[in-house]
Design a protein around this motif. Structure first.
Motif, PDB file in Angstrom:
ATOM      1  N   LEU A   1      -9.168  -6.818   4.689  1.00 39.45           N
ATOM      2  CA  LEU A   1      -9.127  -7.268   5.974  1.00 39.45           C
ATOM      3  C   LEU A   1      -9.824  -6.122   6.795  1.00 39.45           C
ATOM      4  CD1 LEU A   1      -5.513  -8.660   6.512  1.00 39.45           C
ATOM      5  CD2 LEU A   1      -7.513 -10.073   5.826  1.00 39.45           C
ATOM      6  N   ASN A   2     -10.673  -6.790   7.822  1.00 36.38           N
ATOM      7  CA  ASN A   2     -11.022  -5.866   8.616  1.00 36.38           C
ATOM      8  C   ASN A   2     -10.196  -5.596   9.736  1.00 36.38           C
ATOM      9  OD1 ASN A   2     -11.707  -7.867  10.428  1.00 36.38           O
ATOM     10  ND2 ASN A   2     -13.505  -8.558   9.765  1.00 36.38           N
ATOM     11  N   PHE A   3     -10.427  -4.812  10.901  1.00 33.13           N
ATOM     12  CA  PHE A   3      -9.403  -4.632  11.890  1.00 33.13           C
ATOM     13  C   PHE A   3      -8.997  -5.909  12.711  1.00 33.13           C
ATOM     14  CE2 PHE A   3      -8.178  -3.480  16.295  1.00 33.13           C
ATOM     15  CZ  PHE A   3      -7.217  -2.625  15.966  1.00 33.13           C
TER      16      PHE A   3
ATOM     17  N   ALA B   1      15.802  -4.050  13.473  1.00 33.12           N
ATOM     18  CA  ALA B   1      14.788  -4.146  14.218  1.00 33.12           C
ATOM     19  C   ALA B   1      14.613  -5.883  14.047  1.00 33.12           C
ATOM     20  CB  ALA B   1      13.732  -3.494  13.953  1.00 33.12           C
ATOM     21  N   GLU B   2      14.320  -6.386  15.105  1.00 34.34           N
ATOM     22  CA  GLU B   2      13.586  -7.748  15.197  1.00 34.34           C
ATOM     23  C   GLU B   2      12.765  -8.322  14.160  1.00 34.34           C
ATOM     24  OE1 GLU B   2      16.521  -7.131  18.526  1.00 34.34           O
ATOM     25  OE2 GLU B   2      14.531  -6.219  17.830  1.00 34.34           O
ATOM     26  N   VAL B   3      11.710  -7.285  14.339  1.00 35.56           N
ATOM     27  CA  VAL B   3      10.461  -7.407  13.324  1.00 35.56           C
ATOM     28  C   VAL B   3      10.373  -6.361  12.539  1.00 35.56           C
ATOM     29  CG1 VAL B   3       7.874  -8.009  13.412  1.00 35.56           C
ATOM     30  CG2 VAL B   3       9.368  -8.887  15.275  1.00 35.56           C
ATOM     31  N   LYS B   4      10.174  -6.289  11.252  1.00 31.93           N
ATOM     32  CA  LYS B   4       9.713  -5.347  10.191  1.00 31.93           C
ATOM     33  C   LYS B   4       8.650  -5.653   9.419  1.00 31.93           C
ATOM     34  CE  LYS B   4      14.804  -4.114   9.939  1.00 31.93           C
ATOM     35  NZ  LYS B   4      15.673  -4.004   8.851  1.00 31.93           N
ATOM     36  N   VAL B   5       7.682  -4.726   9.498  1.00 26.79           N
ATOM     37  CA  VAL B   5       6.513  -4.928   8.683  1.00 26.79           C
ATOM     38  C   VAL B   5       6.247  -3.930   7.956  1.00 26.79           C
ATOM     39  CG1 VAL B   5       3.858  -5.359   8.919  1.00 26.79           C
ATOM     40  CG2 VAL B   5       5.623  -6.603  10.595  1.00 26.79           C
ATOM     41  N   PHE B   6       5.819  -4.157   6.646  1.00 24.74           N
ATOM     42  CA  PHE B   6       5.366  -2.949   5.723  1.00 24.74           C
ATOM     43  C   PHE B   6       3.972  -3.121   5.460  1.00 24.74           C
ATOM     44  CE2 PHE B   6       4.656  -0.786   1.647  1.00 24.74           C
ATOM     45  CZ  PHE B   6       5.680   0.436   2.064  1.00 24.74           C
ATOM     46  N   LEU B   7       3.113  -2.105   6.208  1.00 21.96           N
ATOM     47  CA  LEU B   7       1.624  -2.193   6.136  1.00 21.96           C
ATOM     48  C   LEU B   7       1.141  -1.543   5.139  1.00 21.96           C
ATOM     49  CD1 LEU B   7      -0.757  -3.574   8.081  1.00 21.96           C
ATOM     50  CD2 LEU B   7      -0.686  -1.271   9.271  1.00 21.96           C
ATOM     51  N   THR B   8       0.256  -1.894   4.418  1.00 21.83           N
ATOM     52  CA  THR B   8      -0.048  -1.131   3.071  1.00 21.83           C
ATOM     53  C   THR B   8      -1.783  -1.549   2.832  1.00 21.83           C
ATOM     54  OG1 THR B   8       0.311  -0.322   1.099  1.00 21.83           O
ATOM     55  CG2 THR B   8       0.462  -2.682   1.225  1.00 21.83           C
ATOM     56  N   ALA B   9      -2.255  -0.997   1.963  1.00 22.96           N
ATOM     57  CA  ALA B   9      -3.778  -1.161   1.578  1.00 22.96           C
ATOM     58  C   ALA B   9      -3.695  -0.162   0.104  1.00 22.96           C
ATOM     59  CB  ALA B   9      -4.863  -0.686   2.603  1.00 22.96           C
ATOM     60  N   SER B  10      -4.884  -0.425  -0.580  1.00 23.33           N
ATOM     61  CA  SER B  10      -4.915   0.455  -1.678  1.00 23.33           C
ATOM     62  C   SER B  10      -5.279   1.811  -1.319  1.00 23.33           C
ATOM     63  CB  SER B  10      -6.168  -0.056  -2.549  1.00 23.33           C
ATOM     64  OG  SER B  10      -7.420  -0.004  -1.669  1.00 23.33           O
ATOM     65  N   PRO B  11      -5.104   2.756  -2.100  1.00 26.47           N
ATOM     66  CA  PRO B  11      -5.086   4.273  -1.969  1.00 26.47           C
ATOM     67  C   PRO B  11      -6.701   4.411  -1.696  1.00 26.47           C
ATOM     68  CG  PRO B  11      -3.796   4.090  -3.927  1.00 26.47           C
ATOM     69  CD  PRO B  11      -4.179   2.552  -3.387  1.00 26.47           C
ATOM     70  N   GLU B  12      -7.629   3.533  -2.303  1.00 24.27           N
ATOM     71  CA  GLU B  12      -9.219   3.734  -2.162  1.00 24.27           C
ATOM     72  C   GLU B  12      -9.520   3.410  -0.688  1.00 24.27           C
ATOM     73  OE1 GLU B  12      -8.005   3.992  -6.318  1.00 24.27           O
ATOM     74  OE2 GLU B  12      -7.528   2.421  -4.834  1.00 24.27           O
ATOM     75  N   THR B  13      -8.928   2.249  -0.441  1.00 23.17           N
ATOM     76  CA  THR B  13      -9.262   1.808   0.937  1.00 23.17           C
ATOM     77  C   THR B  13      -8.953   2.759   2.165  1.00 23.17           C
ATOM     78  OG1 THR B  13      -9.460  -0.587   0.294  1.00 23.17           O
ATOM     79  CG2 THR B  13      -8.973  -0.181   2.638  1.00 23.17           C
ATOM     80  N   ARG B  14      -7.685   3.138   1.973  1.00 24.06           N
ATOM     81  CA  ARG B  14      -7.002   4.148   2.720  1.00 24.06           C
ATOM     82  C   ARG B  14      -7.600   5.444   2.913  1.00 24.06           C
ATOM     83  NH1 ARG B  14      -1.882   5.353   1.176  1.00 24.06           N
ATOM     84  NH2 ARG B  14      -1.686   4.203  -0.651  1.00 24.06           N
ATOM     85  N   ALA B  15      -8.164   5.813   1.729  1.00 25.88           N
ATOM     86  CA  ALA B  15      -8.908   7.108   1.705  1.00 25.88           C
ATOM     87  C   ALA B  15     -10.269   6.945   2.398  1.00 25.88           C
ATOM     88  CB  ALA B  15      -9.035   7.533   0.306  1.00 25.88           C
ATOM     89  N   HIS B  16     -10.746   5.627   2.199  1.00 24.01           N
ATOM     90  CA  HIS B  16     -12.150   5.568   3.010  1.00 24.01           C
ATOM     91  C   HIS B  16     -12.110   5.528   4.482  1.00 24.01           C
ATOM     92  CE1 HIS B  16     -16.458   4.190   3.635  1.00 24.01           C
ATOM     93  NE2 HIS B  16     -15.931   3.195   4.365  1.00 24.01           N
ATOM     94  N   ARG B  17     -11.049   4.829   4.749  1.00 23.95           N
ATOM     95  CA  ARG B  17     -10.834   4.607   6.188  1.00 23.95           C
ATOM     96  C   ARG B  17     -10.558   6.043   6.817  1.00 23.95           C
ATOM     97  NH1 ARG B  17      -6.656  -0.508   5.862  1.00 23.95           N
ATOM     98  NH2 ARG B  17      -8.184  -1.973   5.657  1.00 23.95           N
TER      99      ARG B  17
END
Length: 226
Positions: free
Chosen positions: A206-208, A140-156
């Motif tokens: 980061l916000n959206f 792929a021309e662009v590869k991104v590994f998107l992450t956030a803390s488990p707590e932040t992901r759980a809240h979202r």
């Protein structure tokens, strides 16, 4: 003509779907939510009352399944299972663990691999999942590994479930995410991991809008080089 392929990987609840769908609409690309594809298979196993960890039982179901995607004018990817729209049903909280379990079987990943690659050969795509940059689209021309803390992901995820009318307590959502992280990163076949040439984007703080801006910078920089 060659196509542009953008691979976005990361753990559950990192915001892959929301960001990928937003950029696909802005860029006019086809959005492919591979997690929804695996959820569709997971939902089938759940509805049949089968053990998702039983590879023999899961494999026996594959020949009789027809998994398809369609995209409406709103860009939303809808999932069809044997001709029936299951888009809403695959988002039930209990289906998440079934999706993770069935995705660990080599037969399932082989069954779906060509379907995913074929879409990238014929469209400019933004594809998100857990093994897109490492297995599905390694070039792929662009590869991104998107992450956030488990707590932040759980809240979202908790807020997302509330919006869907299927609320879950924060503690349960967090525990489910932590278990899903472990399961996805420790499976023998195509485990969740960052591709060596992927750019890491941590959206914990980061916000959206800020996440969108950061991802756009990465996409512009990488596509300019390709």
């Amino acid at each position: 003509m060659s196509t542009i392929r953008i691979a976005i990987d990361g753990p559950s609840g990192a915001g892959k779907c929301t960001l990928a769908r937003s950029f696909a609409e802005k860029l006019g690309y086809l959005y492919v939510d591979t997690g929804a594809i695996y959820r569709t298979l997971g939902y089938h196993i759940y509805a049949k009352g089968l053990n998702p960890k039983d590879g023999t039982a899961v494999s026996a179901e594959l020949p009789g399944l027809r998994v398809e995607m369609s995209h409406g004018r709103d860009g939303l990817q809808r999932m069809l299972l044997n001709g029936q729209d299951v888009t809403e049903r695959i988002r039930l909280p209990e289906v998440s663990m079934y999706a993770s379990a069935v995705s660990a079987h080599p037969s399932v990943r082989t069954y779906l691999l060509e379907m995913q690659r074929a879409l990238a050969r014929t469209h400019n795509v933004i594809m998100d999942g857990r093994d897109i940059g490492t297995v599905v689209l390694p070039d792929a021309e662009v590869k991104v590994f998107l992450t956030a803390s488990p707590e932040t992901r759980a809240h979202r995820r908790m807020l997302e479930l509330e919006d869907r009318g299927t609320p879950e307590p924060y503690e349960k959502v967090l525990a489910d995410i932590q278990k899903r992280d472990w399961d996805d990163s420790h499976r023998a076949v195509a485990p969740l991991r960052q591709a060596e040439d992927a750019v890491v984007l941590d959206t914990t703080a980061l916000n959206f809008r800020e996440s969108e801006e950061a991802l756009l910078r990465i996409i512009r920089e990488r596509t300019a080089k390709s």
